[in-house]
Structures are given as structure tokens and as C-alpha cells.
Enzyme design. Structure first.
Site, PDB file in Angstrom:
ATOM      1  N   HIS A 118      -3.525   5.986  -6.466  1.00 15.04           N
ATOM      2  CA  HIS A 118      -3.354   4.854  -7.724  1.00 15.04           C
ATOM      3  C   HIS A 118      -4.997   4.883  -8.388  1.00 15.04           C
ATOM      4  CE1 HIS A 118       0.453   3.383  -6.802  1.00 15.04           C
ATOM      5  NE2 HIS A 118       0.199   3.162  -5.609  1.00 15.04           N
ATOM      6  N   CYS A 166      -2.404   8.019 -12.733  1.00 14.15           N
ATOM      7  CA  CYS A 166      -1.850   7.535 -13.662  1.00 14.15           C
ATOM      8  C   CYS A 166      -3.120   7.507 -14.806  1.00 14.15           C
ATOM      9  CB  CYS A 166      -1.364   6.022 -13.566  1.00 14.15           C
ATOM     10  SG  CYS A 166       0.113   6.264 -12.475  1.00 14.15           S
TER      11      CYS A 166
END
Length: 253
Positions: free
Chosen positions: A143, A211
Site C-alpha cells: 500500500h 496504487c
């Protein structure tokens, strides 16, 4: 004025007041969710990750200071030993050190990339990818803004940056080459030779995925590195991370 005007106004006033209170409550709930997502999940995950790192380094064999290889080529430790596969999601395989992300940056590397792994322990190996040290593509995910934000600074890597991976077998040094932005559907970045279907690998790649942009997930940022060196556990860590390895082992005692 009609006799019912007063009660009608009272009903409207009450409806407006209730609606306003509901909107305020919804706003507070949303704010608390954002705080939880961007702040508390990072604290909670960071604590779990540091415990996992300390435990792994404590139990790892070998010295915490570099030991020169025997013979005239003191930096040559032979062909790298490929880290052993475990094929058990959630198992801690090792520790990743990235000095570009901070002098104290170390995060656990676990098997698997499901939320159960990434939301708690941070960096997960794609189970279809190679193991550290193997010819092919060792690919990991993490993440950027939540659950430890383990790859928050992935965009700051510059060519030549070193990424160190410690396993029970030893230490692998990868050198960052370049990054690119792709759509989430572009899974060919995980191929044995990234983005080249059918190509036979001859190098040892490390591919990190996260991401993009930092507070979104419409895209993926991909960071490519290639293996430069290897040290068995008996030779100790590379000099660049030796002090951090030593400090981490001391924490685990």
C-alpha cells in the site's frame, strides 16, 4: 393567516433541523473514517510490521556485521542461493530495506498479496512470481497511503538506488532501474521478463507494485530493479544496512 400555518412551519422547521443534524453526523462519521483509514491503520500496521521484522531478524542466523568472502575476490560469494519457497500466505519470508525511504526503513516480506497480508504485514510476494535470488521476476506489492504506507515513497526512487532483501539464506541487493504507470489490468508486469510475454529470463528482477496516484487507485505504479549482488547469511549484511540490521536484532531480544 390560516390557523394551520403555525403548525406547518413547526413541522418544516423540525424536518430541516433533523436533516441538518443527520448531515452533521454523517460528516463526523466520514471524518472519523478518513482519520481511521489514513492514520490509525498506519499506526496499527506499523506496530505489527516492526514486531514481525524484529522477530525475523532476531531468529536469523549469521553475524550483523559484514564478513569478507575468502580468496582474492573478497566481494564474490558465488552464485546466489534462491530463497526457499513456503507457499503459505502470511508467512514472513524476510525483510526489505530501502534506504531511499529513510535510514530506518525496514518492512517484513510475506507470502501472498491478499488484503489479509497487505493490510497487516505490508509487503507481499505475488505467489506466481519468483523467489528472491531466482532468475526471473520476484514481484511484490504494498500500500501507499494506508496500512503502514509501506510504498508511499515509491515515486522517489532514482536509478541506482539499492533495495536490500534479507531472507534466511542471506542478503540480495537489487538496483533500481526505472518505473512506469500502468492500468490495473496490465498484469504483464508480473511476467518472468516484465511486459514481455514468452521471453525467457536471464536476469534476476525485482518488481514492486502499488496504487497510483498516492490517494487513489485508478492506476498502478511499477518500480523495476535488477539484482546486483548476493551475500550468504554467514557473510553478514551489506555495509549499507549493517547498523540497521544490528539495531533491529537488538530490539528483538
Amino acid at each position: 393567516m390560516p390557523e394551520h400555518a403555525g403548525p406547518a412551519r413547526s413541522v418544516v422547521r423540525t424536518v430541516v433541523q433533523v436533516a441538518g443534524e443527520l448531515l452533521v453526523t454523517a460528516g463526523l462519521v466520514l471524518l472519523l473514517f478518513v482519520v481511521w483509514e489514513l492514520w490509525w491503520t498506519n499506526i496499527d500496521a506499523d506496530n505489527a510490521q516492526q514486531r514481525a521484522v524484529a522477530t525475523f531478524v532476531r531468529d536469523a542466523s549469521g553475524p550483523v556485521a559484514p564478513v569478507a568472502a575468502p580468496g582474492p575476490a573478497s566481494g564474490d560469494h558465488g552464485a546466489p542461493v534462491v530463497a526457499a519457497e513456503v507457499n503459505t500466505p502470511g508467512t514472513v519470508l524476510g525483510v526489505v530495506y530501502i534506504p531511499r525511504f529513510g535510514k530506518d526503513y525496514n518492512r517484513p516480506l510475506v507470502d501472498g498479496t491478499a488484503p489479509e497480508q497487505l493490510n497487516t504485514l505490508g509487503l507481499g510476494r505475488y505467489e506466481s512470481s519468483a523467489m528472491p535470488g531466482a532468475v526471473g521476476n520476484f514481484a511484490i506489492a504494498g500500500h501507499r497511503q494506508t496500512h503502514g504506507a509501506v510504498l508511499d515513497a515509491i515515486h522517489t526512487l532514482v536509478p541506482g538506488d539499492r533495495i536490500y532483501v534479507q531472507t534466511r539464506a542471506g542478503y540480495y541487493t537489487y538496483v533500481f532501474r526505472n518505473n512506469e504507470i500502468v492500468l490495473p489490468t496490465q498484469t504483464d508486469v508480473l511476467l518472468p521478463v516484465p511486459t514481455r510475454p514468452g521471453a525467457r529470463p536471464t536476469e534476476r528482477f525485482l518488481t514492486m507494485t502499488s496504487c497510483n496516484p498516492r490517494f487513489g487507485s485508478a492506476e498502478r505504479i511499477i518500480a523495476y530493479s535488477v539484482m546486483e549482488a548476493w551475500r550468504p547469511a554467514s557473510a553478514g549484511p551489506p555495509a549499507a544496512i549493517a547498523s540497521l540490521v544490528a539495531a533491529t536484532r537488538a530490539k528483538g531480544r
